[in-house]
Design an enzyme around this catalytic site. Structure first.
Site, mmCIF file in Angstrom:
data_model
loop_
_atom_site.group_PDB
_atom_site.id
_atom_site.type_symbol
_atom_site.label_atom_id
_atom_site.label_comp_id
_atom_site.label_asym_id
_atom_site.label_seq_id
_atom_site.Cartn_x
_atom_site.Cartn_y
_atom_site.Cartn_z
ATOM 1 N N GLY A 66 0.804 -1.213 0.000
ATOM 2 C CA GLY A 66 0.000 0.000 0.000
ATOM 3 C C GLY A 66 0.839 1.265 0.000
ATOM 4 O O GLY A 66 0.533 2.231 -0.710
ATOM 5 N N THR A 67 1.897 1.275 0.800
ATOM 6 C CA THR A 67 2.737 2.466 0.897
ATOM 7 C C THR A 67 3.343 2.818 -0.460
ATOM 8 O O THR A 67 3.319 3.978 -0.895
ATOM 9 C CB THR A 67 3.856 2.240 1.933
ATOM 10 O OG1 THR A 67 3.238 1.967 3.195
ATOM 11 C CG2 THR A 67 4.759 3.449 2.066
ATOM 12 N N CYS A 320 0.413 2.412 13.682
ATOM 13 C CA CYS A 320 1.660 3.076 13.312
ATOM 14 C C CYS A 320 2.004 4.202 14.267
ATOM 15 O O CYS A 320 3.149 4.536 14.451
ATOM 16 C CB CYS A 320 1.569 3.644 11.910
ATOM 17 S SG CYS A 320 0.830 2.522 10.755
HETATM 18 C C1 PLP Z 1 -1.909 -0.531 5.914
HETATM 19 C C2 PLP Z 1 -2.289 0.661 5.121
HETATM 20 C C3 PLP Z 1 -1.399 1.207 4.169
HETATM 21 C C4 PLP Z 1 0.001 0.696 3.982
HETATM 22 O O1 PLP Z 1 0.040 -0.547 3.345
HETATM 23 P P1 PLP Z 1 1.394 -1.422 3.441
HETATM 24 O O2 PLP Z 1 1.152 -2.543 2.486
HETATM 25 O O3 PLP Z 1 1.510 -1.869 4.853
HETATM 26 O O4 PLP Z 1 2.513 -0.538 3.011
HETATM 27 C C5 PLP Z 1 -1.839 2.267 3.421
HETATM 28 N N1 PLP Z 1 -3.066 2.779 3.567
HETATM 29 C C6 PLP Z 1 -3.949 2.289 4.465
HETATM 30 C C7 PLP Z 1 -5.304 2.878 4.572
HETATM 31 C C8 PLP Z 1 -3.582 1.218 5.267
HETATM 32 O O5 PLP Z 1 -4.443 0.735 6.164
#
Ligand code: PLP
Length: 378
Positions: A66-67, A320
């Site tokens: 996601g990041t 986080c």
């Molecule tokens: C967990 C999360 C992310 C980050 O995703 P990762 O795969 O851990 O980098 C980004 N946005 C939201 C809304 C999340 O809950």
């Protein structure tokens, strides 16, 4: 009960991935048969991930999560479209993977509007409309918030963005695989997904990019993933994400209903049995398994540690930011007085949670709040 932080890899997902570590380990860019076999698995995975969100396979780019998907979207659009304009619209309750990128872009000549949310965590489409300018190039509003679970009116915002020819990105990390997500219905041009939030492995995700979207690559190298994201493809990860997407789709409807019922039962119990307690976020426009509770005169951290001793995992603020002492930016954005931010608990239920788990949490929570309040009253 902390599924929004991460989730276990489903057994079916692990099983689907295993052969791609040992037997089918080819580099998907190699021309020989070992490479071609890996390529076929990768493309089949792309098709399945596309299916989850109503996209075409060629619009799916695998990333590390996601990041990275969030970073690629914002930086990629900003870099490519800076001649057209330098204004970006987002909300004040985005994940740090959006907010921190926005801060960085502000230092590089971009201007960012951070829209407020109402008491229930909703962004107002009217505010988006008002914030749109001739030099706006991108709107990025998350589909559902990871702390309070509020689901945003992306469809309405999508119409406004489309009318003005402005790109729309949504961080759907908390919704993909949990509630229906369709890129055309939502009207988005870019959408972020992460596998580990939907019973897939950590370190793999995807970015949906609508065909024709003008964006720059922020990773230079061998030109993998259509030149947008260089780096040898994570084939086991992609296969795992795809299997997780398939499973999620299969059980989505009953699981949504089951978790909504558990969530509402827990919420009603707390409001009825614990004085000076409340629910943060929207009462119904929220993720099925998400309940964010507030308690007066108790520290969230104390409750969290007490529940942890009982074998219950929850979070306060967000996973986080819980190491910081200040209340989370999301709770503060709701306009709650600081004292009302401190006793917050985020409970996010998922596949493994049962009705008995909720009973156990209810009695433990009752005990915890009573105990800490009686100590602080002395
Ligand atoms: C967990 C999360 C992310 C980050 O995703 P990762 O795969 O851990 O980098 C980004 N946005 C939201 C809304 C999340 O809950």
């Amino acid at each position: 009960m902390d599924h929004s932080a991460t989730s276990p890899v489903a057994p079916e997902v692990l099983e689907a991935m295993l052969p791609y570590f040992t037997e089918v380990y080819g580099n998907a860019s190699s021309l020989h048969s070992f490479g071609r076999e890996a390529r076929e698995a990768l493309e089949a995975a792309r098709e399945k991930v596309a299916g989850l969100i109503g996209a075409r396979p060629e619009e799916i780019y695998f990333t590390s999560g996601g990041t990275e998907s969030d970073n690629m979207s914002l930086k990629g659009i900003a870099l490519k479209n800076r001649e057209r304009g330098r204004h970006i619209i987002t909300s004040s309750i985005e994940h740090p993977a959006i907010l921190e990128v926005c801060h960085k872009l502000e230092g590089q000549g971009f201007e960012v509007t951070y829209l407020p949310v109402d008491r229930e965590g909703l962004v107002s489409p009217a505010d988006v409309e008002e914030a749109l300018r001739d030099d706006t190039i991108l709107v990025s509003i998350m589909h559902a918030n990871n702390e309070i679970g509020t689901i945003q009116p992306i469809q309405e915002i999508g119409k406004l963005a489309a009318e003005r020819d402005v790109y729309l990105h949504t961080d759907a990390v908390q919704t993909a695989g949990k509630i229906p997500v369709d890129v055309d219905r939502l009207g988005v041009d870019l959408l972020s997904i992460s596998a580990h939030k939907l019973y897939g492995p950590k370190g793999i995700g995807a970015l949906y990019v609508r065909k024709g979207t003008r964006m720059e690559s922020i990773t230079q190298g061998g030109g993998h993933e259509g030149g947008l994201r260089s780096g040898t493809e994570n084939v086991p990860g992609a296969v795992g994400l795809a299997r997780a997407a398939e499973l999620a789709e299969e059980i989505m409807q009953p699981e949504m209903e089951r978790l909504t019922a558990l969530r509402d039962r827990l919420g009603e119990f707390v409001l009825e049995n614990i004085p000076d307690s409340w629910i943060n976020g929207h009462p119904v426009r929220r993720l099925p398994g998400n309940l964010n509770l507030g308690f007066a005169r108790v520290e969230g951290e104390s409750l969290l540690l007490f529940l942890d001793m009982k074998g219950i995992a929850v979070s306060t603020g967000s996973a986080c930011s819980s190491r910081k002492l200040e209340a989370s930016h999301v709770l503060r954005s709701l306009g709650l007085p600081p004292l009302m931010c401190h006793g917050s608990l985020r409970i996010t239920m998922g596949r493994s949670n049962t009705s008995e788990d909720v009973d156990y949490l209810q009695s433990s929570l009752l005990e915890a709040v009573e105990r800490f309040r009686s100590i602080s009253a002395r």
